[in-house]
Each structure stands twice: as C-alpha cells, then as structure tokens.
Write a protein that holds these residues in place. Structure first.
Motif, PDB file in Angstrom:
ATOM      1  N   PHE A  97      22.181  36.558  29.000  1.00 51.62           N
ATOM      2  CA  PHE A  97      23.361  36.074  28.285  1.00 51.62           C
ATOM      3  C   PHE A  97      24.348  35.558  29.317  1.00 51.62           C
ATOM      4  O   PHE A  97      24.552  36.183  30.351  1.00 51.62           O
ATOM      5  CB  PHE A  97      23.992  37.214  27.488  1.00 51.62           C
ATOM      6  N   GLY A 155      37.322  35.192  22.725  1.00 52.47           N
ATOM      7  CA  GLY A 155      37.405  33.738  22.698  1.00 52.47           C
ATOM      8  C   GLY A 155      36.402  33.060  23.619  1.00 52.47           C
ATOM      9  O   GLY A 155      36.181  31.854  23.518  1.00 52.47           O
ATOM     10  N   VAL A 161      27.616  31.369  20.789  1.00 55.22           N
ATOM     11  CA  VAL A 161      28.267  32.413  20.001  1.00 55.22           C
ATOM     12  C   VAL A 161      29.672  32.581  20.556  1.00 55.22           C
ATOM     13  O   VAL A 161      29.860  32.660  21.766  1.00 55.22           O
ATOM     14  CB  VAL A 161      27.482  33.739  20.118  1.00 55.22           C
ATOM     15  N   ARG A 162      30.648  32.613  19.648  1.00 56.71           N
ATOM     16  CA  ARG A 162      32.013  32.884  20.126  1.00 56.71           C
ATOM     17  C   ARG A 162      32.214  34.391  20.185  1.00 56.71           C
ATOM     18  O   ARG A 162      31.891  35.106  19.237  1.00 56.71           O
ATOM     19  CB  ARG A 162      33.035  32.254  19.176  1.00 56.71           C
ATOM     20  N   LEU A 163      32.717  34.855  21.311  1.00 56.43           N
ATOM     21  CA  LEU A 163      32.935  36.292  21.474  1.00 56.43           C
ATOM     22  C   LEU A 163      34.377  36.635  21.072  1.00 56.43           C
ATOM     23  O   LEU A 163      35.224  35.752  20.944  1.00 56.43           O
ATOM     24  CB  LEU A 163      32.671  36.698  22.919  1.00 56.43           C
ATOM     25  N   PRO A 199      21.380  30.867  17.292  1.00 56.89           N
ATOM     26  CA  PRO A 199      22.398  29.828  17.413  1.00 56.89           C
ATOM     27  C   PRO A 199      22.486  29.322  18.850  1.00 56.89           C
ATOM     28  O   PRO A 199      22.104  30.026  19.774  1.00 56.89           O
ATOM     29  CB  PRO A 199      23.676  30.567  17.024  1.00 56.89           C
ATOM     30  N   ARG A 215      29.392  32.400  24.468  1.00 50.45           N
ATOM     31  CA  ARG A 215      28.190  32.970  25.062  1.00 50.45           C
ATOM     32  C   ARG A 215      26.978  32.119  24.689  1.00 50.45           C
ATOM     33  O   ARG A 215      26.813  31.749  23.533  1.00 50.45           O
ATOM     34  CB  ARG A 215      27.987  34.398  24.565  1.00 50.45           C
TER      35      ARG A 215
END
Lengths: 304, 477
Positions: free
Chosen positions: B441, B380, B375-377, B372, B383
C-alpha cells in the motif's frame, strides 16, 4: 459414368476408369481399401452405441436419456460435490477457529481471505461494489474509516447481525433524529449546524453561523458524535472531522442528512450464510487495506 | 502415381542391408566420435557443481518441477528462455556452417540414428558374423540355432537401448538419487515411462528400421541436402577416373578402355544405407565415408591411386573432370559463405555471453490494483495498492529494500502491517531462487497530479548488492 458400352480400362493397371478426365489425368475406379470400409462400419456401430448409451435425440418435450443415465448437469453436480468435499475440512477448521485466532495461523488466514474474496463477489458486490469501494450511502471497505469498528471480530459481528436490520435484536442499531423534518431544530438552526460541521471538517473557515452551530451541536449532536465531532463507534456515529463521507461532505448533502437523518441498512447474514463463510468474509474485508488490530480497537471503542 | 502393374502392394518390400565390416580412417573417426559423444552423454549428469544449500548440486540439470535450467555456473529462469532461443539459433546457424563446409557431417557422424545403427550393426556382426554369414542366416529357415542367435542379438540390442535411452532421465533429476530410486522402484512413473519409450524406440529404430529412418522417415536429409551447394564437400565417386568399370584382368588387357573402378562392389557392401555411391549424389547417402575407406583399401591392393571415391566438392569434381589438379581440403572450407556463417554464429554467441554477464539477478515487477484504483483515507491522503513481485535469482535468500522514486511524501506498508508502521521503504527477505509477492500500500498526499508516474526500486542490502526498478503510476481522484 461408364456403362457397359464405353467401358474404359486403364492399360497400366487393368483398372476401370471413372470416365472423366482433367488435363490428361483420368480417375481410376479403384474400390475403397478394405480397412477403410471396416473403419467406416465401425464408426456407424460406434454412433449407434453412443445414441443408446448417452442422451442424443431431442423430442418434443423431452429427449432420449440414454442407458447410462449420464447428463452434463449431473456431471457438473458431481464435480461441485467433489469440490465441496475437498474444501470441507478447511471450512470446518475456519468455523472452529475464533476469528481473533486466525492471524496466528497464516495458512488458514490466507485460505479464509481467498474464500472471502469469492463469497464477497456473490453476496456483497451488489452494494459495496466488486472492488469493495462502496458508493454513496454504501461504505467503502478499503479505507481506514469504520462506523462500527475495523478489527476482525467487529467486522464479523457487523456481517453476522447486519446494521439496523428490522426484527433482529442483536443488530447494530442507532437512530439519528430527523432534526428538521421532526422540527427539533428550526431551518436556521439546521443551517448553523451545517456551517459548524463544515468548519470542524476543515472545509470552511470559521463564521458567525458556525459559532452559533457549535452551541447547537454541543446540545443536540455531541451525545452521539462526541463533543469534537469525532464520532462514536459504539453507536455507529460517523467521525465528522475526517476526509471520508458516506453520503457526501458538501453543505447541501450535510443539510439533507441533518434535516431528514440517514438510516442505512445492511442485512444480517447469519440467516443466509454459514459461520465459516461469514468468518471468511470478515477476514477478506479486513485484508482490504483498512483492517485494524484488535488491541487498538479496544482502546478506541471505549472512548465516547 | 500409378501402381506398378502386377503388384498388389503400394510399397516395395525392404531389401535387407548387411554392411560389411571395414577399417580405415573414417571408420576410426566414427569410433572416436561415438566414444566422445557417448562419454559426454553418459557422464554429464554425474558432474557435481556446488551451488550452496538452496539449489541442486548437479552441473547440468533441467529442473522442470521448479522451472529452472542449470548449466554449470549459469542458471536460466523461465523468463530468460531467450538464452535457449539464442542457443537454438546458434545451433541452426552452426548447422548452416557445417553443412555448407563439409556437407551432411551431422548425418554421417553425429546423428543418434547413425550412431546407434552403427553400434547395433557391430553387435550383429559379433553374434551373426560378417556380411555373408548374415545374408546366409537371414535366408536360413528358423531353427534352434538361428533363434538362439536372434535372441542373443536382440537381448544385447535391448541392453544397449536401455543403457543409452535410460540415461536421458538423469538430466531431469538429481542423478545419484534417481539412480537408486530407479532400481528400488521409487522413481516417478514418468521416469520409467521415459526409459521404456526411449528403450523401445532405440531398439526399434536402431535395430530394425535403420536406413529406412534416414531415407523415408527423417526430414533432416531433405533439409540438409537443400543447404548444400556446389562448393560443399560431399562423398563423390570420380566417375571420369573410374569409368569404364572393369576387372583388373580386363584393364590390363585394354588399359585405354577401362578406368580405375574394378567393379568390386565393396563400396556398396560396406554402405550402411545400402546405396551405390557410383550412381551419384543421392538422398540415401549420409556421407559417412565408409565407402571411401573400402575403395581406398581396394585401390591400394590393386596398386592404383587412392581417392577414387573421396570427399570432393561438386565444383572441384567438374574441374578435375576437365583435368585440373585436386584442391586442398582447407581451401574448400574457407570461403565467403562459411566465413559469413562463422561470423554470424560467433557474434550471436558473443552477444549472449555479454547479456549473460550483464544480467541482473534481482528483479522487480509491479501491478497496480485496478478496483478500486485509489482509496481516500480518513486524513485525506490517497492510497494506491500494488502487487509487487521481487524475484531473487540467486541460490540463497537475499535481504532487499523496496522503495519508490519520484513520489514525494509517499509512505509504504504491506498487508502484513498497518498504516501506523508505514515508512518510506519496506524491507523483506526473498527466499533463495524464488519470487516474493508483496501486496504494497502506498499513501501519498492528495495534492498532486491525477496520474503521477514514479518507479518502484529494489536494492539488495547484502554484500553483493544489485537492484532493479520498475515504472509504475500513482492515481488520484
């Protein structure tokens, strides 16, 4: 064409002319060079030999199979078998190494991640998506939020036994009651609980409904989701206070979840895949960016 | 084209060329050039150059296995291949320059085919004797004596072909190591194959095909003659001075009727491609000037001025025919066309030297994960993941710091760590002469534009320092 009567001979070479002419240039009727002729015969012989040796002529229901018994499908099978034999030692080594020991062997770990990447594309993308980003109801495997735990061993167990997989004793199992549908809570109470969840997930400000919902939550939900709503990995109960929602964090979706409950299912893979493949899949999923260290997980899993 | 009447063959049979030995200025020039070029060719791979423990110690090395090209202090990576392209352009313009100034100097003096043929012809003279003896021997029926001579000649040719063709492999591997490996049978098969092919082609082309390569096989003379113009120096027979040909005796009897050419045929006898320069400029002429040496010698003997055959531009030839005095050579060399070529050639060289001096030896490239994209961690934050490649082009390991510019609040970690270890920068050590791949990341606050441009930076933290940056993009939902 030149016949016997108007035979024309080229004076310079003594060769017969073909009889046509363009812009003053006439063509000689020179025979083919001998080497050319022999090459031509050789190609015909080659073609006959080829037809005898290899599959060549299509028939109504079949085709001529050729004396050598060669087929492109058979060649592919052989190549696949060769490839399989090549990676077999690696697969054996991975199967023989406990997944918690893999990180200490970087080369094996790297091979496992690469193998897992390939296996993921075959077995997992249907639900989790080609990038493992999931979809509504299917967890995103890239993030740092785990229902059952995100260390290597836990991921491996989740893949091995599946989640809420029927007729499998070892499967990950938990059942959230359908509070509305089964009339455990009234419609108004469900609304209050939803309001409370919206508050602890910092999406809404505190309200009277949320206040009432807090009590209901403590009585009905805290047993699985914890008094603060932070979830419990032993039961696969999600953390309700973070930014990640499996089905959605808006009021309507939370209402639907509380009213009807959710029972996400993942197949067990140990009856379809061998140990090495499952181990490689776990290593790959762990590598996607949200993988957790085993030690931290041990502390985490113990807390309710 | 019609076939010649009465001939059953498309090709004319080769007429043997048995050039006669000659001495003179151009002959000695050829020897000197042969000595210098062979010395460079044989000697270069054996020059050592200390590059420290992480890179080979050979001054000039084409390291195909590791995709590196070393030339003394210069080290070229595959992505810097434009330096090689630049050298090729310089070689091309250099060829224009040389050809427009002095004609086919490459063909006559520097071309390996010419040099090897020359060498082989000397061996031939050493074994078989000079021109007349060679012709006699060629016509003689096979006998033990003839066979012995032939075998001796061919073995010497093979030895020379092996020594010259074989040296080529030393440019592609450490020469002393390869040398001992070669003789003990431990070298790579490709080394033996290369030596075999180059030995065979040298033997065949230098020993047997000779001028046929220059006249029929090589495209170069056609290209080079196309680059010549009427102001280029070429070997010219001054026919207005030489014609009408006649012997010394005839000329003495009739001085007004005969020119300086005494028709001794020495210019033809010494010619390695077997042409008659008196027929004018022709594709078979490699401008080696041996005919000039031969003619000058004869002119001296008969007491006539030298230079009946000489380097001369076509324009000057016309002028001299009209009675003008010969022009000094230097004047023919310096003219707008050659000066323009020289200027272009020099500026490309200067530009390449500048680029070489200014190039950075540490380099970063980043590619964002597309699937993707983000990415939502759980807290909130968003990443993004990148494949970042840090290239260390020095022959020693270098410590570097990778960071970001223009992405406030960004925290970095690699797939070897976890988010708990995230920091504004990531440090790594890039091994000597290699590319380190870092899966990075980056977590940044969810607030911000959906597409935020920033840059990755890399900085070497050792004494030499240096760095690079690479634009990238951070994506949010």
């Amino acid at each position: 064409m030149a016949d016997g009567q108007d035979k024309k001979i080229d004076a310079a070479t003594g060769t017969e002319l073909k009889g046509h002419e363009w812009d003053g240039i006439a063509e000689l009727d020179t025979p083919l060079p001998r080497w050319w002729l022999w090459t031509f015969y050789a190609t015909i012989l080659f073609a006959i030999g080829y037809v005898i040796a290899y599959p060549a002529i299509p028939m109504l229901h079949d085709y001529t199979r050729g004396a050598l018994g060669w087929s492109s499908r058979g060649a592919l099978d052989r190549e696949l078998a060769d490839r399989e034999a090549q990676v077999a030692p690696l697969r054996r080594a991975i199967a023989a190494t406990a997944i918690t020991d893999l990180p200490a062997r970087p080369q094996l770990m790297q091979a496992a991640v690469e193998g897992g990447r390939a296996a993921f594309k075959v077995h997992c993308v249907q639900c989790h998506g080609s990038g493992a980003a999931g979809a509504k109801g299917y967890p995103n495997l890239n993030d740092d939020d785990w229902l059952w735990g995100g260390d290597l061993a836990t991921i491996e167990q989740t893949i091995t036994d599946g989640v809420r997989n029927p007729n499998h004793d070892a499967t990950r199992m938990s059942i959230m009651p359908a509070f509305g549908r089964d009339q455990l809570l009234t419609a108004a109470q469900v609304n209050d609980v939803v309001a409370h969840v919206r508050v602890i997930s910092r999406q809404d400000k505190a309200s009277a409904a949320a206040q009432r919902g807090a009590t209901l939550f403590a009585d009905n939900c805290a047993v699985c989701h914890g008094p603060a709503g932070k979830g419990n990995r032993a039961l696969g109960a999600p953390n309700l206070t973070d930014g990640i929602w499996l089905y959605g964090g808006d009021a309507q979706t939370i209402h639907e979840t509380v009213w009807n409950s959710r029972q996400g299912v993942m197949p067990r893979w140990d009856d379809k895949l061998d140990k090495a493949t499952i181990r490689m899949l776990a290593a790959y999923v762990h590598s996607l960016g949200g993988g957790e260290a085993a030690v931290a997980e041990a502390g985490n899993g113990a807390q309710p | 084209m019609l076939m010649p009447a009465g001939s059953g063959d498309l090709y004319e049979k080769r007429k043997g060329v048995y050039p006669k030995a000659i001495d003179g200025f151009y002959r000695r020039l050829k020897w000197a050039i042969m000595a210098v070029t062979l010395a460079i060719y044989w000697g270069t791979p054996w020059i050592r150059w200390d590059r420290g423990p992480y890179a080979p110690d050979q001054a000039v090395l084409v390291d195909l296995a590791h995709r590196r090209f070393y030339m003394f202090a210069i080290e070229i990576w595959p992505h810097e291949f434009y330096y090689v392209a630049g050298l090729l352009i310089m070689a091309g313009i250099g060829l224009f320059l040389v050809t427009s100034a002095v004609g086919r100097a490459w063909c006559g003096y520097a071309c390996p085919q010419t040099v090897w043929t020359d060498l082989f012809q000397h061996v031939e003279r050493f074994i078989d004797g000079d021109r007349n003896a060679q012709i006699k021997l060629a016509k003689a029926p096979w006998s033990v004596a003839k066979l012995t001579r032939r075998l001796a000649k061919w073995s010497l040719w093979l030895a020379i072909a092996f020594a010259t063709g074989g040296a080529w492999i030393f440019y592609f591997a450490d020469a002393p190591t390869l040398q001992s490996a070669f003789w003990t049978g431990h070298a790579a098969p490709v080394a033996y194959a290369t030596v075999a092919v180059l030995t065979a082609t040298t033997f065949l082309l230098g020993g047997f095909l000779r001028e046929q390569v220059c006249i029929y096989m090589c495209p170069w003379p056609r290209i080079q003659t196309a680059m010549l113009d009427e102001k280029s120096l070429v070997v010219t027979y001054k026919d207005w001075r030489g014609e009408q040909r006649g012997s010394v005796k005839k000329a003495q009897a009739n001085p007004d009727l005969f020119g300086d050419c005494i028709d001794c045929n020495q210019c033809v006898a010494v010619c390695p491609t077997g042409i008659d320069i008196r027929e004018g400029p022709q594709v078979g002429c490699i401008t080696c000037a041996l005919c000039i040496d031969a003619c000058d010698r004869v002119m001296e003997q008969v007491g006539r001025p030298r230079g009946l055959i000489d380097y001369c531009t076509q324009e000057d030839a016309e002028a001299e025919k009209q009675g003008a005095a010969p022009r000094p050579v230097l004047k023919t060399l310096l003219r707008p066309r050659t000066l323009a070529y020289a200027a272009v050639w020099t500026s490309i060289g200067a530009a390449m030297l500048f680029a070489l001096g200014a190039r950075t030896r540490i380099d970063i490239a980043a590619q964002q994960d597309r699937n993707p994209i983000f990415v939502r961690l759980s807290d909130g934050a968003i990443r993004n993941a990148y494949m970042v490649k840090v290239r260390n082009m020095e022959a020693r390991p270098r410590p570097v710091t990778v960071g970001v510019e223009g992405l406030p609040g960004a925290m970095l970690w690699t797939d070897a760590g976890t988010r708990e270890q995230a920091a504004p920068t990531v440090t790594a050590t890039v091994p000597a002469d290699s590319v380190a791949k870092l899966r990075l990341f980056i977590a940044a606050p969810a607030q911000g534009s959906a597409r935020q441009d920033f840059a990755f930076t890399v900085r070497a933290t050792d004494r030499e320092g240096g760095g690079d940056h690479e634009p990238a993009r951070f994506e949010r939902p």
